[in-house]
Motif scaffolding. Sequence first.
Motif, PDB file in Angstrom:
ATOM      1  N   VAL A  14       0.732  -1.021   0.004  1.00 30.33           N
ATOM      2  CA  VAL A  14       0.007   0.068  -0.039  1.00 30.33           C
ATOM      3  C   VAL A  14       1.136   1.286   0.157  1.00 30.33           C
ATOM      4  O   VAL A  14       1.270   1.594   1.062  1.00 30.33           O
ATOM      5  CB  VAL A  14      -0.743  -0.007   1.320  1.00 30.33           C
ATOM      6  CG1 VAL A  14      -1.899   1.319   1.191  1.00 30.33           C
ATOM      7  CG2 VAL A  14      -1.915  -1.134   1.399  1.00 30.33           C
ATOM      8  N   ALA A  47      -6.722   2.704  -3.007  1.00 29.35           N
ATOM      9  CA  ALA A  47      -5.795   2.272  -1.767  1.00 29.35           C
ATOM     10  C   ALA A  47      -4.255   2.671  -2.252  1.00 29.35           C
ATOM     11  O   ALA A  47      -3.374   3.231  -1.294  1.00 29.35           O
ATOM     12  CB  ALA A  47      -5.670   0.724  -1.520  1.00 29.35           C
ATOM     13  N   LEU A  58      -9.223   7.186   2.285  1.00 30.32           N
ATOM     14  CA  LEU A  58      -9.947   5.930   1.986  1.00 30.32           C
ATOM     15  C   LEU A  58     -11.190   5.923   3.141  1.00 30.32           C
ATOM     16  O   LEU A  58     -10.837   5.712   4.411  1.00 30.32           O
ATOM     17  CB  LEU A  58      -9.260   4.847   2.266  1.00 30.32           C
ATOM     18  CG  LEU A  58      -8.043   4.575   1.286  1.00 30.32           C
ATOM     19  CD1 LEU A  58      -7.325   3.079   1.444  1.00 30.32           C
ATOM     20  CD2 LEU A  58      -8.551   4.621  -0.296  1.00 30.32           C
TER      21      LEU A  58
END
Length: 444
Positions: free
Chosen positions: A240, A250, A256
Amino acid sequence: MLSYLTRWMSRGAFQALKGASSRPQLVKTPHIGNQTLAAAPLPFTGGSPGVRQARALDQERLLQIDWDDGSCSLYPFTWLRDNCQCPHCTLQSAQARSLLFSNLDVHTGMDQVQLMENKVSITWPDQHSSEFDPDWLKKRCFSSEARQALQEELFLNGCIYFMKLEITEREYWDSSLQIPTADFEEVLHDDKAALAWLEALRRIGIVYLRGAPAEQGQVARLSQRIGYLRLTFYGHTWQVQDKPMANNVAYTSGELSLHTDYPALHHPPGVQFLHCVRQADQGGESEVVDGFHMAEQLRREDPEAFNILSSLRVDFTDSGADYCDFSVQSKNHIIDVDSEGRVTRINYNNATRDSVLDMPVHQVQPFYSSLKAFVEMLSRPENVFTYRMEPGDLVTFDNWRLLHGRKSYLSRGQNSRHLEGAYLDWDEVMSRLRILRKAVRGDS
Ligand SMILES: C[N+](C)(C)CCCC(=O)O
Ligand SMILES: O=C(O)CCC(=O)C(=O)O
Ligand SMILES: [Fe+2]
Ligand SMILES: [Zn+2]
């Protein structure tokens, strides 16, 4: 409920952490040994119940066992014949049935039943004979109490050990969560710590591990503690990071919103690991909310919205290339319930919710209003637990139950924020949990 949570936590091999939008702070609690950590012994697993009498009720085709403690159990002839433990009917090395169903007479009678050396010995009309161990039979008693106890032992599904009052069901939480925390290396090397980790993962839905090396490879190490990880189109493990031409939201530095991972699959990963290799200088805080708790609250506060979200299937989509190229489509309820109405899974990621919406036009607006009510509830400050991961921290959580999110962060290209993630499925996690229970507590 929260006081119970606190009490339970303080009995575990955890340190209770309470955080509010900052790195969770350590709350010292006594480290209590195995004896106290272990749940109450399971019913029917210890000792050896004596059989006072065994007799065949030929009319009903039931074997009745009267136990020494005055209780009694009934076993259908067909079930007994089906589960004969002899080497012809069972492959001992696999603990699996080798008797073919085509060779099972589902209306069998019984020629004879005897007690021999505290075993229940049965002779069938074709002169095949079976021997059953009283412990084995008692555990499989068909009474609703015994079935409930055995199901609880196998699945930790939530019921109360009658007698012992040891509550093992899921514990719902809100922003005041005391996040169960354990040491990463201890979980890797100590069975008691690993068991406590997995039991809390099942019951609370999230466990924080600290003290992992701040380098890639730790989620894979941790998954080997269980068995194997779940491969998806994003790879065995995934990074990530803020990436150019990101194939997923992501992989940007953007916010998010609360989501579950991978509702674009019909069987989304059950468990998620996220390990912080590098944190951002600014932003990047994490958020979690108890989706099961919220769904139950929605059911009470807005039953219409609950009905819509648990009955309408929503399209999800995910296409691109990563481990290999992919074009994934699913139809999932945002709230999954089982045949008894219990909430079993949340499926919601706003980023992968498809523009294709396969429902009659008049259902569209009610759907949006219901989703708005749910998301608004999820996001209320009193429901969201916020924390900030530091390098070496690793969070493990139930991806079927929790929704998680992160704040946007200041990206610095190459040396920026970096989390490594991996998925597992609940079957594999529960398998390890059962094995650890047996190893640590000697449960049968
Ligand atoms: C993190 N990642 C990219 C593996 C999955 C994100 C979740 C999703 O797309 O539903
Ligand atoms: O960056 C984070 O903290 C969470 C990332 C995330 O939710 C994901 O990769 O699906
Ligand atoms: Fe995620
Ligand atoms: Zn047999």
